[in-house]
Design an enzyme around this catalytic site. Structure first.
Site, mmCIF file in Angstrom:
data_model
loop_
_atom_site.group_PDB
_atom_site.id
_atom_site.type_symbol
_atom_site.label_atom_id
_atom_site.label_comp_id
_atom_site.label_asym_id
_atom_site.label_seq_id
_atom_site.Cartn_x
_atom_site.Cartn_y
_atom_site.Cartn_z
ATOM 1 N N ARG A 208 55.082 53.920 21.205
ATOM 2 C CA ARG A 208 54.192 52.773 20.359
ATOM 3 C C ARG A 208 52.962 53.344 21.665
ATOM 4 O O ARG A 208 52.709 53.514 23.300
ATOM 5 C CB ARG A 208 54.506 51.981 21.028
ATOM 6 N N GLU B 289 45.119 50.984 17.928
ATOM 7 C CA GLU B 289 44.682 51.742 16.577
ATOM 8 C C GLU B 289 44.732 50.849 15.763
ATOM 9 O O GLU B 289 44.668 49.207 15.258
ATOM 10 C CB GLU B 289 46.650 51.849 16.284
ATOM 11 N N HIS C 132 50.199 58.650 13.810
ATOM 12 C CA HIS C 132 51.014 57.956 13.821
ATOM 13 C C HIS C 132 51.948 58.528 12.642
ATOM 14 O O HIS C 132 52.572 58.039 11.747
ATOM 15 C CB HIS C 132 50.657 56.869 13.199
HETATM 16 N N1 LIG Z 1 55.324 56.981 16.541
HETATM 17 C C1 LIG Z 1 56.058 56.899 15.619
HETATM 18 O O1 LIG Z 1 55.714 57.143 14.163
HETATM 19 C C2 LIG Z 1 57.580 56.636 15.473
HETATM 20 C C3 LIG Z 1 58.469 56.531 15.276
HETATM 21 C C4 LIG Z 1 59.818 56.258 14.926
HETATM 22 C C5 LIG Z 1 59.694 56.286 16.694
HETATM 23 N N2 LIG Z 1 58.441 55.212 17.421
HETATM 24 C C6 LIG Z 1 58.575 54.421 17.972
HETATM 25 O O2 LIG Z 1 60.047 54.934 19.117
HETATM 26 C C7 LIG Z 1 61.107 53.588 19.072
HETATM 27 C C8 LIG Z 1 61.999 54.543 20.022
HETATM 28 O O3 LIG Z 1 62.957 54.572 18.797
HETATM 29 P P1 LIG Z 1 64.761 54.599 18.411
HETATM 30 O O4 LIG Z 1 64.849 54.689 17.547
HETATM 31 O O5 LIG Z 1 65.059 56.454 19.589
HETATM 32 O O6 LIG Z 1 65.153 53.453 19.439
HETATM 33 P P2 LIG Z 1 66.032 53.581 20.505
HETATM 34 O O7 LIG Z 1 66.222 51.577 20.343
HETATM 35 O O8 LIG Z 1 67.368 54.028 19.977
HETATM 36 O O9 LIG Z 1 65.730 54.186 21.342
HETATM 37 C C9 LIG Z 1 64.738 53.565 23.068
HETATM 38 C C10 LIG Z 1 65.596 53.202 24.037
HETATM 39 O O10 LIG Z 1 63.957 52.880 25.378
HETATM 40 C C11 LIG Z 1 64.694 52.262 26.500
HETATM 41 N N3 LIG Z 1 64.358 51.512 27.489
HETATM 42 C C12 LIG Z 1 64.569 50.130 26.581
HETATM 43 N N4 LIG Z 1 63.678 49.478 27.519
HETATM 44 C C13 LIG Z 1 63.321 51.226 28.375
HETATM 45 C C14 LIG Z 1 61.972 51.000 29.683
HETATM 46 N N5 LIG Z 1 61.503 49.482 29.994
HETATM 47 N N6 LIG Z 1 62.575 52.072 30.190
HETATM 48 C C15 LIG Z 1 62.827 52.690 30.184
HETATM 49 N N7 LIG Z 1 63.524 52.675 28.688
HETATM 50 C C16 LIG Z 1 63.725 51.652 28.165
HETATM 51 C C17 LIG Z 1 66.585 51.726 25.222
HETATM 52 O O11 LIG Z 1 67.488 51.798 26.831
HETATM 53 C C18 LIG Z 1 66.673 52.621 24.841
HETATM 54 O O12 LIG Z 1 67.283 54.232 24.752
HETATM 55 C C19 LIG Z 1 60.962 53.087 18.546
HETATM 56 O O13 LIG Z 1 61.110 51.822 19.005
HETATM 57 C C20 LIG Z 1 58.759 53.035 18.054
HETATM 58 O O14 LIG Z 1 58.131 52.078 18.776
HETATM 59 C C21 LIG Z 1 57.700 55.578 16.983
HETATM 60 O O1 LIG Z 2 58.400 52.644 14.495
HETATM 61 C C1 LIG Z 2 58.805 53.576 13.531
HETATM 62 O O2 LIG Z 2 59.110 53.479 12.621
HETATM 63 C C2 LIG Z 2 57.002 54.410 13.329
HETATM 64 O O3 LIG Z 2 56.558 54.285 14.242
HETATM 65 C C3 LIG Z 2 56.767 54.842 12.057
HETATM 66 O O4 LIG Z 2 57.924 55.637 11.966
#
Ligand SMILES: NC(=O)c1ccc[n+]([C@@H]2O[C@H](COP(=O)([O-])OP(=O)(O)OC[C@H]3O[C@@H](n4cnc5c(N)ncnc54)[C@H](O)[C@@H]3O)[C@@H](O)[C@H]2O)c1
Ligand SMILES: O=C(O)[C@H](O)CO
Length: 356
Positions: A243, A272, A290
């Site tokens: 994010r 954004e 994004h």
């Molecule tokens: N750019 C995009 O289109 C896109 C797509 C998918 C996900 N995302 C973002 O990616 C994030 C992660 O997705 P995921 O499915 O891997 O989630 P997830 O919950 O499997 O992984 C998140 C990780 O972050 C860790 N975490 C939490 N607080 C932390 C800190 N202070 N320091 C270090 N690590 C910390 C958690 O322990 C966990 O292992 C989502 O929450 C979303 O915001 C973005």
């Molecule tokens: O959190 C998410 O799923 C992304 O930012 C959009 O795919």
């Protein structure tokens, strides 16, 4: 005053009607108008601000379910939803590999200066091979650092280690068994080293490539800031597919100006859809809008999971027991299980769990 919304109604005579509005970002007022006085559930976007106003409006309209069409739900006040008895869904698992692939693409594009070289070529500036033309970084043998080793962070780590033979350091507030198991299973045969860092500083100091994959909350807001940037190697590569606010973007622009060999690949931005002043002029920044989860399979899967989250609650189904195991909901050749695939406040609402 808010503009009146042009609501489209799908399946107008059916048992379940769907109302939509063609606008990229809906305001709270737009959504209140869309909810109206009768609404069972809503599928929303990460660009919307789901707090007390919207959950109160949804609850008054008889609604019991909301699902983000995203895995991240930092735009949702889950406590407010719980207070109004609304289940909150998200779409985990189906975006893991697609998002990790974009992070890997940005890492490579930044290391090998692909966007700059493409612009140079199209501008007709190429007049012959030269030893120093767009020299970048070799990834093999360098250290990749993953901050937030959850589903996506672990998939990205695997790609960079298996694909490019990079050494790995990961930093997470929890031990990543998912990631460590992968390395233990590899039986030490990989020509790489790996470790879990005990502090962010350790990670930043040693990394050649840093990829950010944590959730956004108050512990990760501006996790990368002026001080942390100052610790990083001058030629490091920073990738953000988590994010925008995980990075202090104003500090980043300043750092990019002062350190032309420092490169970034950004999929997400602090304000954004806008970029902080100066970012778009930086040659050492690659910026994309994004799109990390934008593969056809993933976007269809996200839509399916979001719809099934809401439908499951409307039909009174229990919640699925393991939101990381969603493949059964995505199989086009069979009916999905009678459950909501991923409800993040299921426990707080005391919802029954599927025995399937
Ligand atoms: N750019 C995009 O289109 C896109 C797509 C998918 C996900 N995302 C973002 O990616 C994030 C992660 O997705 P995921 O499915 O891997 O989630 P997830 O919950 O499997 O992984 C998140 C990780 O972050 C860790 N975490 C939490 N607080 C932390 C800190 N202070 N320091 C270090 N690590 C910390 C958690 O322990 C966990 O292992 C989502 O929450 C979303 O915001 C973005
Ligand atoms: O959190 C998410 O799923 C992304 O930012 C959009 O795919």
């Amino acid at each position: 005053m808010a503009q009146p919304v042009a609501i489209e109604v799908w399946n107008p005579n059916g048992k379940y009607r769907i109302c939509t509005q063609k606008k990229t970002i809906l305001s709270v007022e737009d959504i209140v108008a869309l909810i109206g006085d009768k609404c069972d559930g809503v599928i929303g976007q990460l660009t919307e601000d789901w707090g007390h106003t919207l959950f109160s409006a949804l609850s008054k309209a008889g609604g019991k379910a909301f699902s983000n069409m995203a895995v991240g739900y930092n735009n949702v006040d889950v406590n407010a939803a719980t207070k109004y008895g609304v289940a909150v869904g998200n779409t985990p698992g189906v975006l893991t590999e697609t998002t990790a692939e974009l992070a890997a693409s940005l890492s490579l594009a930044a290391a090998r200066r692909i966007v700059e070289a493409d612009e140079f070529m199209r501008a007709g500036l190429y007049d012959g091979w030269l030893p120093h033309l767009f020299v970048g970084n070799l990834l093999k043998g360098q250290t990749v650092d993953v901050i937030g080793a959850g589903r996506i962070g672990s998939a990205y780590a695997r790609m960079m280690v298996e694909g490019f033979k990079m050494n790995l350091i990961y930093y997470d507030i929890y031990q990543s068994t998912r990631l460590e198991k992968f390395f233990l299973k590899a039986n030490g045969e990989q020509p790489v080293t790996w470790k879990r860092a005990s502090s962010m500083e350790e990670v930043l100091r040693e990394a050649d490539v840093i990829s950010l994959h944590p959730i956004l909350d108050k512990t990760t807001y501006h996790l990368v800031n002026k001080d942390s940037l100052a610790v990083m190697k001058k030629e490091a590569i920073l990738v953000n597919c988590s994010r925008g606010p995980v990075i202090d973007e104003v500090a980043l622009v300043e750092h990019l100006k002062q350190n032309p060999m420092f490169r970034v690949g950004l999929d997400v931005f602090e304000d954004e859809p806008y970029m902080k002043p100066g970012l778009s002029e930086m040659k050492n920044a690659i910026v994309v809008p994004h799109i990390a989860s934008a593969s056809k399979w993933t976007r269809e899967g996200m839509a399916t999971l979001a719809a099934l989250n809401v439908l499951g609650k409307v039909k009174g189904y229990p919640v699925w027991s393991d939101p990381n195991r969603v493949d059964l909901f995505l199989d086009e050749n069979s009916l999905p299980p009678a459950a909501s695939p991923s409800i993040v406040n299921a426990k707080a609402l005391g919802l029954p769990v599927s025995k399937l």
